[in-house]
Design a protein around this motif. Structure first.
Motif, PDB file in Angstrom:
ATOM      1  N   ALA A  43       0.824  -1.207   0.000  1.00 48.69           N
ATOM      2  CA  ALA A  43       0.000   0.000   0.000  1.00 48.69           C
ATOM      3  C   ALA A  43       0.861   1.260   0.000  1.00 48.69           C
ATOM      4  CB  ALA A  43      -0.934  -0.004   1.209  1.00 48.69           C
ATOM      5  N   MET A  44       1.985   1.209   0.681  1.00 45.55           N
ATOM      6  CA  MET A  44       2.861   2.376   0.772  1.00 45.55           C
ATOM      7  C   MET A  44       3.542   2.682  -0.560  1.00 45.55           C
ATOM      8  SD  MET A  44       5.629   3.038   3.740  1.00 45.55           S
ATOM      9  CE  MET A  44       6.018   4.704   4.224  1.00 45.55           C
ATOM     10  N   VAL A  45       3.785   1.661  -1.377  1.00 48.09           N
ATOM     11  CA  VAL A  45       4.467   1.835  -2.654  1.00 48.09           C
ATOM     12  C   VAL A  45       3.773   2.892  -3.509  1.00 48.09           C
ATOM     13  CG1 VAL A  45       4.893   0.669  -4.862  1.00 48.09           C
ATOM     14  CG2 VAL A  45       5.624  -0.399  -2.742  1.00 48.09           C
ATOM     15  N   ASP A  46       2.462   2.923  -3.471  1.00 45.81           N
ATOM     16  CA  ASP A  46       1.696   3.874  -4.286  1.00 45.81           C
ATOM     17  C   ASP A  46       1.861   5.322  -3.827  1.00 45.81           C
ATOM     18  OD1 ASP A  46       0.731   1.802  -5.862  1.00 45.81           O
ATOM     19  OD2 ASP A  46      -1.052   1.525  -4.609  1.00 45.81           O
ATOM     20  N   HIS A  47       2.474   5.529  -2.688  1.00 41.12           N
ATOM     21  CA  HIS A  47       2.615   6.878  -2.136  1.00 41.12           C
ATOM     22  C   HIS A  47       4.070   7.323  -2.015  1.00 41.12           C
ATOM     23  CE1 HIS A  47      -1.645   6.726  -1.351  1.00 41.12           C
ATOM     24  NE2 HIS A  47      -1.460   5.520  -0.835  1.00 41.12           N
ATOM     25  N   LEU A  48       4.982   6.641  -2.692  1.00 42.24           N
ATOM     26  CA  LEU A  48       6.403   6.985  -2.621  1.00 42.24           C
ATOM     27  C   LEU A  48       6.708   8.105  -3.617  1.00 42.24           C
ATOM     28  CD1 LEU A  48       7.990   3.418  -2.299  1.00 42.24           C
ATOM     29  CD2 LEU A  48       7.411   5.051  -0.488  1.00 42.24           C
ATOM     30  N   ASP A  49       6.312   9.325  -3.246  1.00 41.23           N
ATOM     31  CA  ASP A  49       6.481  10.459  -4.138  1.00 41.23           C
ATOM     32  C   ASP A  49       7.527  11.463  -3.650  1.00 41.23           C
ATOM     33  OD1 ASP A  49       5.077  11.453  -1.990  1.00 41.23           O
ATOM     34  OD2 ASP A  49       3.352  12.141  -3.150  1.00 41.23           O
ATOM     35  N   SER A  50       8.349  11.039  -2.701  1.00 43.96           N
ATOM     36  CA  SER A  50       9.471  11.859  -2.234  1.00 43.96           C
ATOM     37  C   SER A  50      10.555  10.934  -1.703  1.00 43.96           C
ATOM     38  CB  SER A  50       9.025  12.827  -1.127  1.00 43.96           C
ATOM     39  OG  SER A  50       8.763  12.111   0.068  1.00 43.96           O
ATOM     40  N   TRP A  51      11.764  11.450  -1.660  1.00 44.38           N
ATOM     41  CA  TRP A  51      12.870  10.636  -1.148  1.00 44.38           C
ATOM     42  C   TRP A  51      12.696  10.342   0.335  1.00 44.38           C
ATOM     43  CZ3 TRP A  51      14.917   8.008  -4.630  1.00 44.38           C
ATOM     44  CH2 TRP A  51      15.172   8.529  -5.899  1.00 44.38           C
ATOM     45  N   SER A  52      12.092  11.260   1.075  1.00 43.55           N
ATOM     46  CA  SER A  52      11.883  10.984   2.505  1.00 43.55           C
ATOM     47  C   SER A  52      10.892   9.829   2.695  1.00 43.55           C
ATOM     48  CB  SER A  52      11.412  12.238   3.245  1.00 43.55           C
ATOM     49  OG  SER A  52      10.199  12.702   2.723  1.00 43.55           O
ATOM     50  N   LYS A  53       9.899   9.714   1.811  1.00 36.38           N
ATOM     51  CA  LYS A  53       8.969   8.586   1.901  1.00 36.38           C
ATOM     52  C   LYS A  53       9.642   7.276   1.487  1.00 36.38           C
ATOM     53  CE  LYS A  53       4.730  11.255   1.392  1.00 36.38           C
ATOM     54  NZ  LYS A  53       3.555  11.535   0.534  1.00 36.38           N
ATOM     55  N   VAL A  54      10.526   7.338   0.493  1.00 39.22           N
ATOM     56  CA  VAL A  54      11.285   6.138   0.108  1.00 39.22           C
ATOM     57  C   VAL A  54      12.140   5.686   1.285  1.00 39.22           C
ATOM     58  CG1 VAL A  54      13.102   5.235  -1.403  1.00 39.22           C
ATOM     59  CG2 VAL A  54      11.259   6.643  -2.368  1.00 39.22           C
ATOM     60  N   ASN A  55      12.802   6.633   1.924  1.00 39.12           N
ATOM     61  CA  ASN A  55      13.641   6.312   3.079  1.00 39.12           C
ATOM     62  C   ASN A  55      12.804   5.728   4.220  1.00 39.12           C
ATOM     63  OD1 ASN A  55      16.236   6.396   4.469  1.00 39.12           O
ATOM     64  ND2 ASN A  55      15.355   8.048   5.683  1.00 39.12           N
ATOM     65  N   LEU A  88      17.376  15.457  -6.382  1.00 38.56           N
ATOM     66  CA  LEU A  88      18.527  14.586  -6.087  1.00 38.56           C
ATOM     67  C   LEU A  88      19.318  15.044  -4.854  1.00 38.56           C
ATOM     68  CD1 LEU A  88      19.629  11.958  -7.337  1.00 38.56           C
ATOM     69  CD2 LEU A  88      21.392  13.355  -8.413  1.00 38.56           C
ATOM     70  N   PRO A  89      19.517  16.351  -4.630  1.00 40.39           N
ATOM     71  CA  PRO A  89      20.209  16.750  -3.395  1.00 40.39           C
ATOM     72  C   PRO A  89      19.510  16.274  -2.121  1.00 40.39           C
ATOM     73  CG  PRO A  89      20.240  18.548  -4.967  1.00 40.39           C
ATOM     74  CD  PRO A  89      19.310  17.486  -5.530  1.00 40.39           C
ATOM     75  N   GLN A  90      18.180  16.178  -2.150  1.00 39.30           N
ATOM     76  CA  GLN A  90      17.458  15.642  -0.988  1.00 39.30           C
ATOM     77  C   GLN A  90      17.828  14.178  -0.769  1.00 39.30           C
ATOM     78  OE1 GLN A  90      13.408  16.399  -2.057  1.00 39.30           O
ATOM     79  NE2 GLN A  90      13.613  18.616  -1.809  1.00 39.30           N
ATOM     80  N   LEU A  91      17.938  13.421  -1.864  1.00 40.86           N
ATOM     81  CA  LEU A  91      18.365  12.027  -1.758  1.00 40.86           C
ATOM     82  C   LEU A  91      19.766  11.966  -1.165  1.00 40.86           C
ATOM     83  CD1 LEU A  91      18.158   8.978  -2.239  1.00 40.86           C
ATOM     84  CD2 LEU A  91      18.887   9.403  -4.609  1.00 40.86           C
ATOM     85  N   PRO A  99      23.098   5.522   5.086  1.00 39.28           N
ATOM     86  CA  PRO A  99      23.862   5.018   3.937  1.00 39.28           C
ATOM     87  C   PRO A  99      23.228   3.829   3.222  1.00 39.28           C
ATOM     88  CG  PRO A  99      25.332   5.493   5.760  1.00 39.28           C
ATOM     89  CD  PRO A  99      23.924   5.617   6.288  1.00 39.28           C
ATOM     90  N   SER A 100      22.415   3.030   3.904  1.00 36.10           N
ATOM     91  CA  SER A 100      21.790   1.886   3.243  1.00 36.10           C
ATOM     92  C   SER A 100      20.778   2.327   2.185  1.00 36.10           C
ATOM     93  CB  SER A 100      21.123   0.956   4.257  1.00 36.10           C
ATOM     94  OG  SER A 100      20.058   1.615   4.910  1.00 36.10           O
ATOM     95  N   LEU A 101      20.325   3.563   2.244  1.00 35.58           N
ATOM     96  CA  LEU A 101      19.397   4.081   1.239  1.00 35.58           C
ATOM     97  C   LEU A 101      20.048   4.095  -0.144  1.00 35.58           C
ATOM     98  CD1 LEU A 101      16.686   5.360   0.461  1.00 35.58           C
ATOM     99  CD2 LEU A 101      17.641   7.586   1.160  1.00 35.58           C
ATOM    100  N   LYS A 102      21.333   4.368  -0.202  1.00 35.33           N
ATOM    101  CA  LYS A 102      22.017   4.405  -1.498  1.00 35.33           C
ATOM    102  C   LYS A 102      21.966   3.048  -2.186  1.00 35.33           C
ATOM    103  CE  LYS A 102      26.345   5.622  -3.752  1.00 35.33           C
ATOM    104  NZ  LYS A 102      27.719   6.132  -3.558  1.00 35.33           N
ATOM    105  N   SER A 103      22.310   1.998  -1.476  1.00 38.87           N
ATOM    106  CA  SER A 103      22.286   0.670  -2.097  1.00 38.87           C
ATOM    107  C   SER A 103      20.857   0.265  -2.451  1.00 38.87           C
ATOM    108  CB  SER A 103      22.956  -0.376  -1.208  1.00 38.87           C
ATOM    109  OG  SER A 103      22.300  -0.479   0.021  1.00 38.87           O
ATOM    110  N   PHE A 104      19.888   0.690  -1.650  1.00 43.50           N
ATOM    111  CA  PHE A 104      18.483   0.410  -1.941  1.00 43.50           C
ATOM    112  C   PHE A 104      18.081   1.067  -3.257  1.00 43.50           C
ATOM    113  CE2 PHE A 104      13.914   1.456  -1.429  1.00 43.50           C
ATOM    114  CZ  PHE A 104      13.406   0.196  -1.183  1.00 43.50           C
ATOM    115  N   VAL A 105      18.410   2.335  -3.421  1.00 40.51           N
ATOM    116  CA  VAL A 105      18.075   3.055  -4.654  1.00 40.51           C
ATOM    117  C   VAL A 105      18.781   2.419  -5.844  1.00 40.51           C
ATOM    118  CG1 VAL A 105      18.362   5.260  -5.879  1.00 40.51           C
ATOM    119  CG2 VAL A 105      17.491   5.233  -3.525  1.00 40.51           C
ATOM    120  N   LEU A 106      20.072   2.163  -5.717  1.00 38.92           N
ATOM    121  CA  LEU A 106      20.830   1.592  -6.834  1.00 38.92           C
ATOM    122  C   LEU A 106      20.319   0.206  -7.213  1.00 38.92           C
ATOM    123  CD1 LEU A 106      24.432   2.734  -5.861  1.00 38.92           C
ATOM    124  CD2 LEU A 106      22.930   3.713  -7.635  1.00 38.92           C
ATOM    125  N   ARG A 107      19.936  -0.585  -6.240  1.00 41.68           N
ATOM    126  CA  ARG A 107      19.413  -1.927  -6.503  1.00 41.68           C
ATOM    127  C   ARG A 107      18.109  -1.865  -7.303  1.00 41.68           C
ATOM    128  NH1 ARG A 107      19.270  -3.549  -1.524  1.00 41.68           N
ATOM    129  NH2 ARG A 107      17.070  -3.288  -1.066  1.00 41.68           N
TER     130      ARG A 107
END
Length: 149
Positions: A43-55, A88-91, A99-107
């Motif tokens: 359910a959360m996937v549909d609302h990932l519209d910012s880097w803070s929500k992805v994190n 991107l600067p927010q990311l 730091p684990s967010l970087k590998s998550f995004v790249l993956r």
């Protein structure tokens, strides 16, 4: 103790150790994704519209990042990169704190993404990298290039 008894004892002990290891393996690798967590993550996937929500999603439901949920995460990350490159600067700031967010995004820059999106990510990384974001842009370009192959 004769050799046969010794061998059987060793096999029993080895079997018990293996059973314990298998029982505790999910705990050693983190949380197990319950059905409730999977539903909430989906359910959360549909609302990932910012880097803070992805994190936040990574922190709360990273243990559920598989199958359809992983594909949804990939699409959300692609949309943020392609449609909101200026964030991107927010990311980068979030990656410094987590730091684990970087590998998550790249993956999640992977073969499930549309090839046009992968091309745009590679192009934006090469031509529109914000100041101070060079290493991240290079990693994004590399991930996009690998996924296009």
């Amino acid at each position: 103790m004769d050799k046969r008894k010794s061998s059987r004892l060793f096999i029993r002990i080895a079997g018990a150790v293996a059973a314990l290891a298998l029982t505790w393996m999910p705990l050693a690798h983190g949380k197990v994704c319950s059905e409730r967590d999977a539903t909430a993550a989906d359910a959360m996937v549909d609302h990932l519209d910012s880097w803070s929500k992805v994190n936040a999603s990574l922190n709360k439901y990273g243990h559920c990042d598989d199958g359809e949920i992983a594909e949804g995460n990939s699409e959300a990350i692609a949309r943020l990169l392609v449609d909101h490159w200026q964030t991107l600067p927010q990311l980068g700031a979030l990656i410094r704190r987590n730091p684990s967010l970087k590998s998550f995004v790249l993956r999640h820059i992977n073969t499930t993404l549309d090839t046009d999106d992968l091309s745009k990510i590679a192009t934006l990384s090469a031509t529109s990298c914000p100041a101070g974001m060079g290493p991240l842009c290079r990693d994004l370009a590399t991930a996009a290039s690998r996924a296009r192959q």
